[in-house]
Scaffold this motif. Structure first.
Motif, short mmCIF file in Angstrom:
data_model
loop_
_atom_site.label_atom_id
_atom_site.label_comp_id
_atom_site.label_asym_id
_atom_site.label_seq_id
_atom_site.Cartn_x
_atom_site.Cartn_y
_atom_site.Cartn_z
N GLN A 194 0.84 -1.19 0.00
CA GLN A 194 0.00 0.00 0.00
C GLN A 194 0.88 1.24 0.00
O GLN A 194 1.73 1.41 0.87
CB GLN A 194 -0.90 0.01 1.25
N GLU A 234 5.19 3.22 14.42
CA GLU A 234 4.30 2.08 14.59
C GLU A 234 3.72 2.06 15.99
O GLU A 234 2.54 1.81 16.20
CB GLU A 234 5.08 0.79 14.33
N PRO A 241 -9.26 13.29 3.31
CA PRO A 241 -10.10 12.27 3.94
C PRO A 241 -9.30 11.37 4.89
O PRO A 241 -8.08 11.36 4.85
CB PRO A 241 -10.63 11.47 2.74
N SER A 242 -10.05 10.68 5.69
CA SER A 242 -9.42 9.76 6.64
C SER A 242 -8.63 8.70 5.89
O SER A 242 -9.08 8.17 4.89
CB SER A 242 -10.52 9.11 7.50
N GLY A 243 -7.44 8.43 6.36
CA GLY A 243 -6.61 7.40 5.73
C GLY A 243 -5.82 7.93 4.55
O GLY A 243 -5.12 7.17 3.88
N ALA A 244 -5.88 9.24 4.31
CA ALA A 244 -5.19 9.80 3.15
C ALA A 244 -3.69 9.83 3.36
O ALA A 244 -2.92 9.88 2.39
CB ALA A 244 -5.71 11.22 2.89
N GLY A 245 -3.24 9.79 4.61
CA GLY A 245 -1.80 9.81 4.88
C GLY A 245 -1.34 11.08 5.56
O GLY A 245 -0.13 11.36 5.62
N LYS A 246 -2.27 11.85 6.14
CA LYS A 246 -1.91 13.14 6.75
C LYS A 246 -0.98 12.94 7.94
O LYS A 246 0.08 13.58 8.03
CB LYS A 246 -3.18 13.87 7.23
N THR A 247 -1.37 12.05 8.85
CA THR A 247 -0.53 11.80 10.02
C THR A 247 0.82 11.23 9.59
O THR A 247 1.87 11.60 10.12
CB THR A 247 -1.24 10.85 11.01
N SER A 248 0.78 10.34 8.59
CA SER A 248 2.04 9.77 8.09
C SER A 248 2.95 10.86 7.56
O SER A 248 4.17 10.83 7.80
CB SER A 248 1.74 8.76 6.97
N VAL A 291 1.35 4.87 0.84
CA VAL A 291 0.71 5.81 1.75
C VAL A 291 1.06 7.24 1.38
O VAL A 291 0.22 8.14 1.47
CB VAL A 291 1.12 5.50 3.21
N ARG A 337 0.92 4.42 16.66
CA ARG A 337 -0.37 4.09 16.07
C ARG A 337 -1.15 3.09 16.90
O ARG A 337 -2.37 3.05 16.82
CB ARG A 337 -0.16 3.49 14.68
N GLN A 369 -2.64 13.39 17.50
CA GLN A 369 -4.07 13.16 17.30
C GLN A 369 -4.66 12.39 18.49
O GLN A 369 -5.78 12.65 18.91
CB GLN A 369 -4.25 12.34 16.01
N1 LIG Z 1 2.92 1.30 10.24
C1 LIG Z 1 1.93 1.12 9.35
N2 LIG Z 1 1.71 -0.11 8.85
C2 LIG Z 1 0.72 -0.33 7.95
N3 LIG Z 1 -0.07 0.62 7.50
C3 LIG Z 1 0.11 1.89 7.96
C4 LIG Z 1 1.11 2.19 8.91
N4 LIG Z 1 1.07 3.52 9.17
C5 LIG Z 1 0.06 4.01 8.41
N5 LIG Z 1 -0.50 3.04 7.71
C6 LIG Z 1 -1.62 3.22 6.76
O1 LIG Z 1 -1.40 4.40 6.08
C7 LIG Z 1 -2.61 5.03 5.76
C8 LIG Z 1 -2.57 6.49 6.19
O2 LIG Z 1 -2.63 6.60 7.58
P1 LIG Z 1 -2.64 7.98 8.32
O3 LIG Z 1 -2.78 7.76 9.75
O4 LIG Z 1 -1.49 8.78 7.85
O5 LIG Z 1 -3.99 8.65 7.76
P2 LIG Z 1 -4.68 10.00 8.18
O6 LIG Z 1 -4.78 10.80 6.95
O7 LIG Z 1 -3.94 10.60 9.32
O8 LIG Z 1 -6.12 9.53 8.65
P3 LIG Z 1 -7.05 10.14 9.81
O9 LIG Z 1 -7.69 11.36 9.24
O10 LIG Z 1 -8.05 9.07 10.05
O11 LIG Z 1 -6.18 10.41 10.96
C9 LIG Z 1 -3.69 4.24 6.47
O12 LIG Z 1 -4.34 3.41 5.54
C10 LIG Z 1 -2.93 3.42 7.45
O13 LIG Z 1 -3.56 2.20 7.69
#
Ligand SMILES: Nc1ncnc2c1ncn2[C@@H]1O[C@H](COP(=O)(O)OP(=O)(O)OP(=O)(O)O)[C@@H](O)[C@H]1O
Ligand SMILES: [Mg+2]
Lengths: 226, 437
Positions: free
Chosen positions: A20, B433, A41-48, A22, B436, A92
């Protein structure tokens, strides 16, 4: 602080052995702006992305440069040190320490170095009262989500970082408190801190110099603030 | 840098688990410390009690029993040493002093020992704490802890223990001792004993006084050949006679035609050389055996030592297990604390800080547990010594020395080293990790 991020790529292997992606960002550059927003949107990767820009999340490839420092080129120890000195983060999920009082939580970053908490205690109480946190002697596990959020913000503000990241800082607050916290963040920006906020809060986003939108790990062009 | 708040917050959120582990460590340390301290206490207490006895002569038989009956006044039926030996010792070269030790009677469970005046003061090396030594046949000097006052009178009961199962005990109704002195403390069962002239013990049992005295010889004959009623009558007369201050020779040399036997004789040799000569001689004599109590004790300690080595191995094994348990607990705590440690790193805490937060956690538990364990072990050893002192009269001084501290120190050192393992593994986790989960 100026940001220059080039060719960021982050992917995670999935249980079904596919991969996947990210983050897939060609270029992210912040030169003039003091206050930057990130939505999506949620899961877009913002926190990442936030973790990647602060050196918490190692990338598959790409470089992140803050001012003169290429943090992707730093060793772990130097990167931790750079973060300690330059960055404040509002998580968060707050990530407070149970078993400690509010004040202990807020002053914790001061125990990392030589300064100690004695000199910082007044500043901590000041920040706590600004964010509207309850009695600083209370243990954090007794707090509501909104109260925890405020303690988390106070901790990030304590040492007046040059860079402040805030992941959904108003998500758990009512309108009135949200505005108070927003004011606080902008006060800090006015003092010279670069603000990087992940938010869906329209009223917060509207006050920012610039905002980006992230979708499935890909950045849209910055939409200039009105 | 001060990671202590983090360590304490960890502990506060898992207080029950922490207390359980600390208690476990304390028990393991207490076991080791207690065994070690108790063993030393037994050795020292045993040695102190044996000090007045340089050479012991008894009838051939168990030397251990001879030792226990004389030094520790443990009740036992010993064969008697021929009275002739007493006569021989009186004139012998190389003997500084000697005294018969004749047990068999008691007063309220306190053994009555027939001996000589010299033995009440250990030949003036341990002066009486009050009164004078015995000068009359029915005078008594009591041990330091005997609950009789000067001037008290008492009547002996036959048998070494008050409620003897085998012996049919009877009071020597006609005999009344009175207390004239009290011995210095000997830190041994002798503090509970009553010392009387050996002549009176012989006399009470109808054997005369051991001194040339026509009437007593006649009496002894009468007792052996005739009925005992007759003998008792005579005894009564004689007892009355002595109570009224009739002069009686006390102490060696005994000169009667037939000197009664005694279960044991304590000899103080003139020199160390003489001690060995005496022992060899009386060992070779078919009528006797001879021992150095200190040496027999050493053999016994060797046995105790073997046992305590086994126990020590057990306690070390326990400690190893406990260290293992500590590590397990720490790893599981780490699992729970992953978030906190991840946040610390995300906040930019230096490596040493994170390391110390975990390391202190383990080391504090081991330190507190060990300190409690030393205290607990000491307390238990004191308790056991108190019980033994009450049961046996032996004073067993419990001391915590460098050896016991060292035992605890080894565990603490092991804890300090092993604690580094979980502290290091923290750095193998991905912070993002952890944040999370
Ligand atoms: N260590 C990891 N292992 C596997 N998948 C990961 C890991 N870290 C992030 N992901 C995946 O990366 C994607 C983005 O996650 P992230 O937390 O960055 O989203 P987000 O934009 O912050 O969402 P939200 O608005 O819900 O906080 C998600 O699908 C998540 O499952
Ligand atoms: Mg997020």
């Amino acid at each position: 602080m100026e940001l220059e991020a080039i060719d960021l790529r982050l992917s995670f292997p999935q249980p079904d052995k596919s991969v996947q992606t990210v983050l897939d960002i060609e270029r992210l550059s912040i030169a003039q702006a003091r206050t930057v927003g990130l939505t999506g949107p949620s899961g877009a990767g913002k926190t990442s992305l936030m973790y990647a820009l602060t050196g918490i999340q190692p990338l598959d490839r790409g470089t992140v440069r803050w001012g003169d420092v290429d943090i992707t080129g730093l060793g772990q120890r130097e990167c931790d040190r750079w973060r300690r000195i330059n960055v404040g983060i509002v998580f968060q999920n707050f990530h407070l320490f149970p078993g400690m009082s509010i004040l202990q939580n807020v002053t914790l970053p001061a125990t990392f170095g030589r300064t100690g908490i004695a000199s910082i205690r007044d500043r901590a109480k000041e920040v706590l009262s600004k964010v509207g946190a309850p009695d600083h002697r209370r243990r954090v596990e007794t707090l509501s989500r909104g109260e925890r959020q405020r303690v988390g913000i106070a901790r990030a503000l304590l040492l007046k970082p040059r860079l402040l990241f805030a992941d959904e800082p108003t998500a758990n607050l009512d309108a009135e408190n949200a505005e108070q916290v927003t004011d606080l963040l902008f006060d800090l920006a006015a003092e010279g801190t670069t603000l990087f906020v992940i938010s869906h809060d329209r009223r917060l986003l509207d006050r920012l110099d610039t905002s980006f939108r992230l979708e499935r790990g890909v950045l849209s062009d910055p939409e200039e603030a009105a | 840098m001060n990671p202590i708040p983090v360590t304490f917050s960890d502990m506060r959120t898992n207080a029950a688990g922490i207390i359980a582990i600390v208690a476990l460590i304390a028990v393991a340390v207490a076991l080791g410390v207690g065994i070690s301290a108790q063993e030393r206490a037994v050795r020292q207490g045993g040695n102190v009690a044996a000090e007045p006895f340089d050479v012991l002569i008894g009838a051939p038989g168990s030397t251990t029993q001879l030792l226990f009956s004389s030094v520790y006044l443990q009740p036992a039926a010993l064969d008697l040493v021929d009275g002739e030996v007493l006569r021989e010792l009186a004139g012998r070269e190389g003997v500084a002093s000697f005294t018969p030790i004749a047990f068999g009677d008691n007063y309220r469970g306190m053994p009555i020992i027939g001996t000589t005046a010299g033995f009440t003061t250990l030949d003036d090396t341990a002066p009486l704490v009050e009164g004078t030594t015995f000068a009359g046949l029915y005078e008594a000097v009591v041990g330091h802890d005997v609950e009789l006052a000067l001037g008290d009178e008492f009547t002996p009961v036959h048998g070494m223990i008050e409620t003897g199962e085998e012996q049919v005990e009877h009071e020597h109704d006609h005999v009344h001792y009175h207390v004239v002195g009290r011995m210095a403390r000997r830190f041994s069962p002798w503090d509970q004993a009553i010392l009387v002239p050996v002549e009176s013990v012989w006399s009470v049992h109808g054997l005369g006084t051991g001194h040339e005295e026509p009437s007593s010889i006649a009496l002894a004959m009468a007792t052996e050949e005739g009925g005992r009623a007759e003998g008792d009558e005579h005894e009564d007369e004689r007892a009355a006679e002595h109570d009224h201050g009739g002069p009686v020779a006390l102490g060696p040399p005994w000169s009667a035609l037939h000197i009664p036997g005694v279960p044991a004789i304590a000899v103080t040799p003139a020199s160390i050389r003489d001690a060995y000569v005496l022992r060899t001689e009386f060992r070779n004599d078919p009528r006797t055996t001879a021992i150095f109590p200190a040496e027999v004790l050493l053999e016994l300690y060797a046995l105790i030592g073997d046992a305590s080595t086994v126990l020590a191995v057990v306690s070390v094994a326990t400690q190893v297990l406990v260290v293992g348990a500590v590590l397990l607990a720490v790893f599981s705590a780490l699992q729970q604390k992953r978030e906190a440690l991840g946040v610390l790193r995300a906040l930019g805490a230096p490596r040493v800080y994170v390391f110390l937060a975990v390391w202190l956690h383990v080391v504090l538990m081991v330190l507190v547990g060990s300190a409690l364990g030393v205290a607990l072990g000491w307390g238990v050893a004191l308790g056991i010594s108190a019980i033994l002192a009450e049961r046996t009269g032996l004073v067993l001084p419990v001391l915590i020395t460098g050896k016991e501290i060292g035992l605890a120190g080894v565990l603490v050192a092991a804890g300090m080293i092993l604690a580094a393992i979980p502290a290091v593994t923290v750095y193998r986790q991905s912070v993002s990790e952890v944040l999370r989960s």
